[in-house]
Design a protein around this motif. Structure first.
Motif, PDB file in Angstrom:
ATOM      1  N   SER A  73      -4.538   1.793  -4.067  1.00 59.24           N
ATOM      2  CA  SER A  73      -5.779   1.394  -3.390  1.00 59.24           C
ATOM      3  C   SER A  73      -6.990   1.988  -4.093  1.00 59.24           C
ATOM      4  N   LYS A  74      -6.909   3.283  -4.446  1.00 61.53           N
ATOM      5  CA  LYS A  74      -8.077   3.977  -4.999  1.00 61.53           C
ATOM      6  C   LYS A  74      -8.182   3.790  -6.508  1.00 61.53           C
ATOM      7  N   LEU A 109       5.162   4.976   2.474  1.00 65.45           N
ATOM      8  CA  LEU A 109       5.502   6.097   3.361  1.00 65.45           C
ATOM      9  C   LEU A 109       6.370   5.624   4.522  1.00 65.45           C
ATOM     10  N   SER A 114       0.111   4.984  -4.133  1.00 64.01           N
ATOM     11  CA  SER A 114      -0.875   4.012  -3.632  1.00 64.01           C
ATOM     12  C   SER A 114      -1.756   3.617  -4.805  1.00 64.01           C
ATOM     13  N   GLY A 168       0.816  -1.222   0.000  1.00 61.85           N
ATOM     14  CA  GLY A 168       0.000   0.000   0.000  1.00 61.85           C
ATOM     15  C   GLY A 168       0.846   1.267   0.000  1.00 61.85           C
ATOM     16  N   GLY A 169       0.136   2.398  -0.079  1.00 60.45           N
ATOM     17  CA  GLY A 169       0.810   3.686   0.000  1.00 60.45           C
ATOM     18  C   GLY A 169       1.353   3.919   1.401  1.00 60.45           C
ATOM     19  N   THR A 170       0.650   3.411   2.406  1.00 56.77           N
ATOM     20  CA  THR A 170       1.126   3.569   3.786  1.00 56.77           C
ATOM     21  C   THR A 170       2.461   2.860   3.949  1.00 56.77           C
ATOM     22  N   ASN A 174      -5.472  15.579   0.282  1.00 54.63           N
ATOM     23  CA  ASN A 174      -6.350  15.034   1.323  1.00 54.63           C
ATOM     24  C   ASN A 174      -5.982  15.717   2.631  1.00 54.63           C
ATOM     25  N   HIS A 220       1.363  16.521  -1.492  1.00 53.64           N
ATOM     26  CA  HIS A 220       0.386  15.581  -2.062  1.00 53.64           C
ATOM     27  C   HIS A 220       0.448  15.761  -3.584  1.00 53.64           C
ATOM     28  N   TRP A 266      -3.397  14.394   5.632  1.00 50.16           N
ATOM     29  CA  TRP A 266      -3.996  13.090   5.969  1.00 50.16           C
ATOM     30  C   TRP A 266      -3.591  12.746   7.409  1.00 50.16           C
ATOM     31  N   ARG A 287      -3.324  -4.362  -0.619  1.00 52.62           N
ATOM     32  CA  ARG A 287      -2.166  -3.632  -0.092  1.00 52.62           C
ATOM     33  C   ARG A 287      -1.057  -3.534  -1.126  1.00 52.62           C
ATOM     34  N   ALA A 294      -1.454   9.326  -3.952  1.00 59.28           N
ATOM     35  CA  ALA A 294      -2.436   8.278  -3.639  1.00 59.28           C
ATOM     36  C   ALA A 294      -3.673   8.337  -4.530  1.00 59.28           C
ATOM     37  N   TYR A 295      -3.766   9.365  -5.395  1.00 55.98           N
ATOM     38  CA  TYR A 295      -5.021   9.536  -6.142  1.00 55.98           C
ATOM     39  C   TYR A 295      -4.793   9.818  -7.624  1.00 55.98           C
ATOM     40  N   ASP A 326       3.465  12.259  -1.832  1.00 55.50           N
ATOM     41  CA  ASP A 326       2.471  11.214  -1.550  1.00 55.50           C
ATOM     42  C   ASP A 326       1.469  11.244  -2.701  1.00 55.50           C
TER      43      ASP A 326
HETATM   44  C1  LIG Z   1      -2.993  11.027   1.236  1.00 61.31           C
HETATM   45  C2  LIG Z   1      -2.966   9.540   1.430  1.00 61.31           C
HETATM   46  N1  LIG Z   1      -1.806   8.914   1.444  1.00 61.31           N
HETATM   47  C3  LIG Z   1      -1.722   7.583   1.613  1.00 61.31           C
HETATM   48  C4  LIG Z   1      -2.845   6.817   1.790  1.00 61.31           C
HETATM   49  C5  LIG Z   1      -2.680   5.354   2.047  1.00 61.31           C
HETATM   50  O1  LIG Z   1      -3.092   4.505   1.075  1.00 61.31           O
HETATM   51  P1  LIG Z   1      -3.057   2.941   1.250  1.00 61.31           P
HETATM   52  O2  LIG Z   1      -4.428   2.519   1.623  1.00 61.31           O
HETATM   53  O3  LIG Z   1      -2.639   2.440  -0.096  1.00 61.31           O
HETATM   54  O4  LIG Z   1      -2.069   2.584   2.297  1.00 61.31           O
HETATM   55  C6  LIG Z   1      -4.101   7.425   1.782  1.00 61.31           C
HETATM   56  C7  LIG Z   1      -5.305   6.632   1.993  1.00 61.31           C
HETATM   57  O5  LIG Z   1      -6.348   7.074   2.351  1.00 61.31           O
HETATM   58  C8  LIG Z   1      -4.155   8.828   1.594  1.00 61.31           C
HETATM   59  O6  LIG Z   1      -5.316   9.480   1.587  1.00 61.31           O
END
Ligand SMILES: Cc1ncc(COP(=O)(O)O)c(C=O)c1O
Length: 399
Positions: A246-247, A108, A244, A103-105, A184, A179, A131, A255, A214-215, A212
Motif C-alpha cells: 500500500s505504502k 495478516l 503490504s 493488502g497487508g491486512t 508503527n 514489525h 498498530w 489492496r 508494511a514499510y 509484519d
Molecule cells: C503495521 C501495519 N501493518 C499492516 C498494515 C496494513 O496495510 P494494508 O493497507 O496493505 O492492508 C498497516 C497499514 O497501515 C500497518 O501500518
C-alpha cells in the motif's frame, strides 16, 4: 429481533478521525492521523512507474479470468526476491512460498486463520504498543492475544532488555509479531545486532516469528529495511512474512499484499501452502488481479524498477527531511522540550509524547488531527504547514 436493536460499533480510532477531518471546514486544517503518505503538496499521487505499468497492462490484458487461489507465480517470485534478496538460500532450497493477498491486512488475516486452524493452542504476542488493527485481526480469527514490552517512553527508545526478557519466557511454539521496519506507531526498530539476538531467542525458545512488513523502503532503503526480516530466516526455522504494498507502491485502494512462508524444508512449505490456500478459498476465494499485475510488471522491467526505486527513495528522503525540519522548527520557536528523538526514528510514524489533552486542544483550537495516543504521521507535514503546526504545538506545551 431486527437490526435496529443492534448496538453501534465504535468508530475505527484512525479512520474515524479522518472522517472528522474531512468534515472540518477550517481551511488550515492538518491531518497527521492517518497512515497515508503525502507529498510536499499534501497529495497522495499515483507513482509514475505504476501509471506506466498500468498502460502496459491495459494494452496486453485479454481476460478477466480468475486468479489461482495463491495468485500468480511471477508475482510470488518477484515478492520473494524483494523481501529476501536475490538467491536467498531458502529460495534456492525451495523452502519459500508466497500467496498474493488483498493488502497487508489480508496477509495478516490469512496468517491468523492458518495459525488458528493448523497450530492449535498458540498465543499471539504483539509489541506494546502496536498498530491498533493487529489485535482486531488476530482476535477476529479466534486467537488469544498478549503483549510484550517494546517502548521505553521515558527514553523514547526501544526497551530491548524488557522485550528480550519477556520473549525468553514465552511458551514454546507461540507466535511473536514483529514489525520488519518502521515500527508503527513508534518509528523505533531493533538494530542489526538486536535482530540477531531476537533471532537467537526465536530459535532457543522455538517461537514462530510473524513479521509484519508494511514499510519496506521507507526507513533506510529497500535492502537495508529487509535486514531484520532476512536475519530471522535461518536454516531449519519456520517464518511467516506479511508484506503490504500500500505504502511503497502507493497502491492503497488496489489492496495488494503477500503472505510469504519460509519453512524449515520443502515438505513444510508445501504443506503450509496447501493449508493457506484452504484458508483463502474459504475467505475471499482468490485475490484481485490488478495491483499484483502492476507490481509484477514494475519489478520485472529494469527501467520501471529503477523509476520506482527512485520514487521510493524520494518518499524516504522527504519523510526524513520533514523529521529534521519539524525538530528544528520547534527549537527555533523556542520549544524547550527535546524532540530530537524524532530524527533518529524511521518511517511515517513517531510518538510525539503529546498528552491526550494536548491532542484534544490541537484538534479543537487549531484543526490539527493527531491520534489520542500522540502518534503523528510525519508524512502529513509539509514545508507549508510545519510553521503553523509548530506554533500550535509550542502553544499547547506552554499552556
Ligand atoms: C503495521 C501495519 N501493518 C499492516 C498494515 C496494513 O496495510 P494494508 O493497507 O496493505 O492492508 C498497516 C497499514 O497501515 C500497518 O501500518
Amino acid at each position: 429481533m431486527t437490526f435496529d436493536s443492534l448496538p453501534m460499533a465504535p468508530a475505527d480510532p484512525i479512520l474515524g478521525l479522518t472522517e472528522a477531518f474531512n468534515k472540518d471546514p477550517n481551511p488550515n486544517k492538518i491531518n497527521l492521523s492517518v497512515g497515508v503518505y503525502k507529498d510536499a503538496e499534501g497529495k497522495t499521487p499515483v507513482f509514475r512507474a505504476v501509471k506506466r505499468a498500468e498502460e502496459q497492462i491495459l494494452q496486453r490484458e485479454t481476460s478477466k479470468d480468475y486468479m489461482p487461489i495463491q495468485g500468480s507465480p511471477a508475482y510470488a517470485e518477484r515478492v520473494q526476491t524483494l523481501v529476501l534478496g536475490v538467491n536467498h538460500p531458502a529460495v534456492v532450497e525451495r523452502r519459500v512460498a508466497t500467496a498474493h493477498t488483498p493488502g497487508g491486512t489480508g496477509a495478516l488475516r490469512v496468517a491468523a486463520d492458518f495459525i488458528k486452524q493448523m497450530l492449535p493452542g498458540r498465543t499471539v504476542w504483539l509489541s506494546d504498543p502496536t498498530w491498533p488493527n493487529h489485535p482486531n485481526v488476530f482476535k477476529a480469527a479466534g486467537l488469544p492475544v498478549q503483549i510484550y514490552p517494546y517502548f521505553d517512553a521515558a527514553a523514547n527508545a526501544l526497551d530491548f532488555e524488557a522485550m528480550t526478557a519477556k520473549l525468553r519466557t514465552l511458551p514454546e511454539g507461540d507466535v511473536v509479531v514483529l514489525h520488519g521496519c518502521c515500527h508503527n506507531p513508534t518509528g523505533i526498530d531493533p538494530t542489526p545486532e538486536q535482530w540477531q539476538i531476537i533471532g537467537d531467542i526465536m530459535t532457543e525458545r522455538n517461537l514462530l516469528p510473524l513479521i509484519d512488513f508494511a514499510y519496506q523502503g521507507l526507513g533506510d532503503g529497500l535492502e537495508e529495511d529487509a535486514a531484520g526480516v532476512r536475519s530471522l530466516c535461518r536454516p531449519g526455522r519456520d517464518v511467516l512474512i506479511c508484506s503490504s504494498f500500500s505504502k511503497n507502491f502507493g497502491l492503497y485502494n488496489e489492496r495488494v499484499g503477500a503472505l510469504t512462508v519460509v519453512a524449515a524444508n520443502e515438505q513444510g512449505v508445501q504443506a503450509a501452502l496447501s493449508q493457506i490456500k484452504a484458508c483463502i478459498r474459504a475467505n475471499y476465494s482468490n485475490p484481485p488481479a490488478h495491483g499484483a499485475a502492476i507490481i509484477t510488471t514494475v519489478l520485472g522491467d529494469p527501467e520501471l524498477r529503477a523509476e520506482w526505486e527512485a520514487e521510493v527513495a524520494a518518499m524516504r528522503e522527504r519523510i526524513n527531511g520533514m523529521r529534521a525540519l519539524f525538530v528544528d522548527t520547534l527549537r527555533a520557536k523556542g520549544v524547550q522540550r527535546d524532540f530530537s528523538f524524532l530524527k533518529r526514528q524511521r518511517g511515517m510514524f513517531s510518538f510525539s509524547g503529546l498528552t491526550k489533552e494536548q491532542v484534544e486542544t490541537l484538534r479543537r483550537k487549531y484543526a490539527i488531527y493527531i491520534l489520542a495516543s500522540g502518534r503523528i504521521n510525519v508524512a502529513g507535514m509539509t514545508e507549508h504547514n510545519v510553521g503553523a503546526l509548530c506554533d500550535a504545538i509550542a502553544e499547547v506545551l506552554c499552556s
